[in-house]
Write an enzyme that holds these catalytic residues in place. Structure first.
Site, PDB file in Angstrom:
ATOM      1  CG  ASP A 176      -2.300  -0.594   0.909  1.00 45.04           C
ATOM      2  OD1 ASP A 176      -2.690  -0.607  -0.276  1.00 45.04           O
ATOM      3  OD2 ASP A 176      -2.977  -1.033   1.859  1.00 45.04           O
TER       4      ASP A 176
ATOM      5  NE  ARG B 200      -1.260   2.092   3.678  1.00 47.78           N
ATOM      6  CZ  ARG B 200      -1.624   3.136   2.927  1.00 47.78           C
ATOM      7  NH1 ARG B 200      -2.895   3.468   2.842  1.00 47.78           N
ATOM      8  NH2 ARG B 200      -0.720   3.846   2.272  1.00 47.78           N
TER       9      ARG B 200
ATOM     10  NE  ARG C  83      -8.713   2.833   6.576  1.00 46.25           N
ATOM     11  CZ  ARG C  83      -7.958   2.465   5.547  1.00 46.25           C
ATOM     12  NH1 ARG C  83      -6.797   3.040   5.336  1.00 46.25           N
ATOM     13  NH2 ARG C  83      -8.374   1.517   4.725  1.00 46.25           N
TER      14      ARG C  83
ATOM     15  CG  HIS D 127      -8.233   7.612   3.115  1.00 47.62           C
ATOM     16  ND1 HIS D 127      -7.484   6.672   2.445  1.00 47.62           N
ATOM     17  CD2 HIS D 127      -7.778   7.611   4.401  1.00 47.62           C
ATOM     18  CE1 HIS D 127      -6.623   6.123   3.290  1.00 47.62           C
ATOM     19  NE2 HIS D 127      -6.784   6.660   4.484  1.00 47.62           N
TER      20      HIS D 127
ATOM     21  CB  CYS E  38      -4.729   7.183  -3.342  1.00 42.70           C
ATOM     22  SG  CYS E  38      -6.429   7.327  -2.831  1.00 42.70           S
TER      23      CYS E  38
HETATM   24  N1  ARG Z   1      -5.319   0.167   0.321  1.00 38.93           N
HETATM   25  C1  ARG Z   1      -5.091   1.473   0.845  1.00 38.93           C
HETATM   26  C2  ARG Z   1      -5.751   1.612   2.202  1.00 38.93           C
HETATM   27  O1  ARG Z   1      -6.817   1.069   2.397  1.00 38.93           O
HETATM   28  C3  ARG Z   1      -5.576   2.527  -0.105  1.00 38.93           C
HETATM   29  C4  ARG Z   1      -5.238   3.918   0.305  1.00 38.93           C
HETATM   30  C5  ARG Z   1      -5.789   4.950  -0.609  1.00 38.93           C
HETATM   31  N2  ARG Z   1      -5.280   6.234  -0.309  1.00 38.93           N
HETATM   32  C6  ARG Z   1      -5.992   7.349  -0.217  1.00 38.93           C
HETATM   33  N3  ARG Z   1      -5.357   8.460  -0.030  1.00 38.93           N
HETATM   34  N4  ARG Z   1      -7.294   7.346  -0.244  1.00 38.93           N
HETATM   35  O2  ARG Z   1      -5.222   2.195   3.103  1.00 38.93           O
END
Ligand code: ARG
Length: 249
Positions: free
Chosen positions: A49, A74, A119, A148, A242
């Site tokens: 990621d 992550r 998040r 996000h 992203c």
């Molecule tokens: N797979 C990543 C996650 O779920 C994707 C992140 C996408 N990034 C963003 N800035 N929206 O964290």
């Protein structure tokens, strides 16, 4: 991808790496053709990621506020990005609150729009205010597929935004409507291609090929639109924005 931390990800149907790399390279070349300086960070084995650079931190006025990821998968990315910022001479501030960088924080002129709900913790919004000395407007995200801020809201220039109202709770929808009465309201079908997950330098916009309706609305406001196909990166839950972390000196 061997894990699933958002509804877009399906480890049983993994991304085609060469295809994802080709799309990412087209994005890079698009930026370069627009005369934008792009710095790269080296990938790290086991951190797939990391390609979604927007989550690596938040850089404004030469200050890099570090990421602190929600999911352990992550977590280690944060140090790699923090080291990169230090190597490039940015003043670094270590976050104490959980936050996913520019994925959830978007500057619009002098204010910062900041999201929580999936998040980033709301505590990070207070921390942002202290670190950057700017007004921070907190918004709550409510749809897991728009987890996000940068999946649900796009900043086109210092006054113009576009967003998907249903991604936000009622109160946040009201805040946005009051602050940005002229905003471009995105349609579900364009948002579903992560059309809002775009890059804009205030005049030129780089966005998903498939989000045609949104592209037309953006063009109608006088922006020049450049389209890139990010369909393979979409399988990880990310698009143009992203994959991009803005470095604001
Ligand atoms: N797979 C990543 C996650 O779920 C994707 C992140 C996408 N990034 C963003 N800035 N929206 O964290």
């Amino acid at each position: 991808m061997s894990y699933r931390i958002n509804p877009w990800m399906h480890p049983e149907n993994p991304t085609d790496t060469p295809k994802a790399l080709a799309q990412w390279t087209t994005l890079l070349e698009t930026y370069q053709q627009l005369g934008i300086t792009v710095h790269l960070i080296d990938p790290v084995e086991g951190l797939p990621d990391m390609v979604y650079a927007a989550n690596g931190g938040f850089v404004v006025d030469g200050i890099a506020y570090s990421a602190k990821f929600r999911h352990s998968e992550r977590g280690p990315e944060a140090d790699h990005y923090a080291n990169w910022f230090a190597d490039y001479g940015f003043a670094s501030v270590d976050a104490t609150e959980v936050n996913e960088g520019e994925g959830d924080f978007l500057p619009v002129g002098e204010i910062i729009l900041a999201a929580h709900g999936f998040r980033s913790d709301q505590g990070s919004h207070k921390e942002l205010e202290t670190v950057f000395g700017k007004e921070v407007v907190s918004l709550k995200l409510v749809r897991p597929d728009f987890y996000h801020l940068d999946t649900a809201l796009a900043v086109l220039d210092d006054e113009t935004i576009s967003y998907l109202p249903s991604a936000f709770d009622q109160q946040s929808q009201k805040v946005l409507a009051d602050l940005y009465p002229d905003a471009i309201i995105a349609e579900e079908k364009d948002a579903a291609w992560l059309g809002l997950n775009l890059f804009s330098n205030g005049a030129q916009v780089v966005m998903a090929t498939q989000a045609t309706g949104l592209a037309n609305s953006i063009r109608a406001r006088g922006f020049e639109v450049f389209r890139v196909d990010m369909s393979e990166l979409l399988l990880g839950g990310g698009g143009v924005k992203c994959c991009t972390l803005e470095l604001r000196p």
